[in-house]
Design a protein around this motif. Structure first.
Motif, PDB file in Angstrom:
ATOM      1  N   ALA A 110      18.024  21.204 -21.176  1.00  0.00           N
ATOM      2  CA  ALA A 110      18.461  21.062 -22.392  1.00  0.00           C
ATOM      3  C   ALA A 110      19.705  22.397 -22.514  1.00  0.00           C
ATOM      4  N   MET A 111      19.335  23.566 -22.065  1.00  0.00           N
ATOM      5  CA  MET A 111      20.108  24.513 -22.221  1.00  0.00           C
ATOM      6  C   MET A 111      21.501  24.153 -21.487  1.00  0.00           C
ATOM      7  N   GLU A 112      21.250  23.956 -20.124  1.00  0.00           N
ATOM      8  CA  GLU A 112      22.491  23.428 -19.471  1.00  0.00           C
ATOM      9  C   GLU A 112      23.552  22.349 -20.212  1.00  0.00           C
ATOM     10  N   LEU A 113      22.644  21.256 -20.918  1.00  0.00           N
ATOM     11  CA  LEU A 113      23.404  20.178 -21.440  1.00  0.00           C
ATOM     12  C   LEU A 113      24.267  20.740 -22.753  1.00  0.00           C
ATOM     13  N   LEU A 114      23.506  21.694 -23.602  1.00  0.00           N
ATOM     14  CA  LEU A 114      24.211  22.273 -24.541  1.00  0.00           C
ATOM     15  C   LEU A 114      25.393  22.791 -24.266  1.00  0.00           C
ATOM     16  N   ARG A 115      25.231  23.738 -23.039  1.00  0.00           N
ATOM     17  CA  ARG A 115      26.384  24.508 -22.383  1.00  0.00           C
ATOM     18  C   ARG A 115      27.728  23.636 -22.210  1.00  0.00           C
ATOM     19  N   SER A 116      27.180  22.647 -21.488  1.00  0.00           N
ATOM     20  CA  SER A 116      28.117  21.749 -20.749  1.00  0.00           C
ATOM     21  C   SER A 116      28.529  20.487 -21.167  1.00  0.00           C
ATOM     22  N   SER A 117      28.091  20.056 -22.531  1.00  0.00           N
ATOM     23  CA  SER A 117      28.640  18.781 -23.059  1.00  0.00           C
ATOM     24  C   SER A 117      28.504  19.352 -24.449  1.00  0.00           C
ATOM     25  N   ASN A 118      29.189  17.872 -25.122  1.00  0.00           N
ATOM     26  CA  ASN A 118      29.232  18.066 -26.495  1.00  0.00           C
ATOM     27  C   ASN A 118      28.430  16.966 -27.175  1.00  0.00           C
ATOM     28  N   LEU A 119      27.316  16.422 -26.491  1.00  0.00           N
ATOM     29  CA  LEU A 119      26.448  15.535 -26.686  1.00  0.00           C
ATOM     30  C   LEU A 119      25.689  15.920 -28.158  1.00  0.00           C
ATOM     31  N   PRO A 120      25.277  15.097 -28.979  1.00  0.00           N
ATOM     32  CA  PRO A 120      24.549  15.446 -30.206  1.00  0.00           C
ATOM     33  C   PRO A 120      23.034  15.976 -29.698  1.00  0.00           C
ATOM     34  N   VAL A 121      22.580  16.770 -30.469  1.00  0.00           N
ATOM     35  CA  VAL A 121      21.245  17.417 -30.177  1.00  0.00           C
ATOM     36  C   VAL A 121      20.015  16.320 -29.953  1.00  0.00           C
ATOM     37  N   SER A 122      20.077  15.148 -30.847  1.00  0.00           N
ATOM     38  CA  SER A 122      19.402  14.061 -30.767  1.00  0.00           C
ATOM     39  C   SER A 122      19.295  13.328 -29.206  1.00  0.00           C
ATOM     40  N   ASN A 123      20.506  13.037 -28.744  1.00  0.00           N
ATOM     41  CA  ASN A 123      20.845  12.606 -27.605  1.00  0.00           C
ATOM     42  C   ASN A 123      20.053  13.543 -26.193  1.00  0.00           C
ATOM     43  N   ILE A 124      20.486  14.847 -26.480  1.00  0.00           N
ATOM     44  CA  ILE A 124      19.914  15.683 -25.425  1.00  0.00           C
ATOM     45  C   ILE A 124      18.575  15.679 -25.366  1.00  0.00           C
ATOM     46  N   SER A 125      17.892  15.602 -26.728  1.00  0.00           N
ATOM     47  CA  SER A 125      16.381  15.550 -26.844  1.00  0.00           C
ATOM     48  C   SER A 125      15.788  14.336 -26.363  1.00  0.00           C
ATOM     49  N   LYS A 126      16.421  13.246 -26.160  1.00  0.00           N
ATOM     50  CA  LYS A 126      15.991  12.166 -25.407  1.00  0.00           C
ATOM     51  C   LYS A 126      16.350  12.181 -24.008  1.00  0.00           C
ATOM     52  N   LYS A 127      17.128  12.861 -23.605  1.00  0.00           N
ATOM     53  CA  LYS A 127      17.823  12.918 -22.107  1.00  0.00           C
ATOM     54  C   LYS A 127      16.779  13.774 -21.542  1.00  0.00           C
TER      55      LYS A 127
END
Length: 155
Positions: A110-127
């Motif tokens: 999740a930290m990697e996705l938060l740093r490298s993308s602009n996806l909403p938190v809800s999408n990251i949580s599902k990923k």
């Protein structure tokens, strides 16, 4: 530095283990009047190389697919072990329980996705395997001492 030695401690209860067996002693010295109370006592565990290799492959699978719901029952069955033996060996090899390891894996992803993308938190949580973004946010805050959005803005 941790001191590791073998010991034979007679007729003393330590946690749920009754001693009179060889134990490995781990832990830093603590202030105590009794020499026996200066270390944390854990049972010695010998891990076979094939079991170690299997545990490492499970951790790698968790790293590749953090969104998967992993069942300790099915992991132990795949390894051909009892649940107790599997969890003991898993903790011995990784230093974490299966649940703790999965949480660490998910939070790091999740930290990697938060740093490298602009996806909403809800999408990251599902990923990363959370059904609810609120439970993800709670876990993330406990893990990183900040919310996912605060983490994203701090990077």
């Amino acid at each position: 530095m941790y001191k590791t030695t073998k010991a034979n401690i007679s007729s003393r209860k330590i946690g749920r283990f009754i001693t009179n067996k060889p134990y490995l002693i781990f832990g830093p010295p603590v202030a105590s009047s009794s020499p026996e109370d200066r270390y944390i006592y854990l049972p010695a565990m010998i891990v076979l190389e094939q079991d170690r290799s299997f545990i490492i492959s499970v951790v790698e699978k968790m790293n590749r697919n953090p969104q998967t719901d992993y069942s300790i029952d099915s992991l132990a069955l795949d390894a051909g072990m009892s649940i107790r033996k599997f969890t003991d060996i898993f903790r011995s090899v990784t230093g974490n329980s299966v649940h703790q390891q999965l949480t660490v894996t998910r939070m790091e992803k999740a930290m990697e996705l938060l740093r490298s993308s602009n996806l909403p938190v809800s999408n990251i949580s599902k990923k990363v395997g959370y059904r609810s973004s609120s439970s993800f946010t709670r876990k993330f805050k406990k893990y990183a001492d900040m919310t996912p959005l605060e983490y994203r803005h701090s990077q």
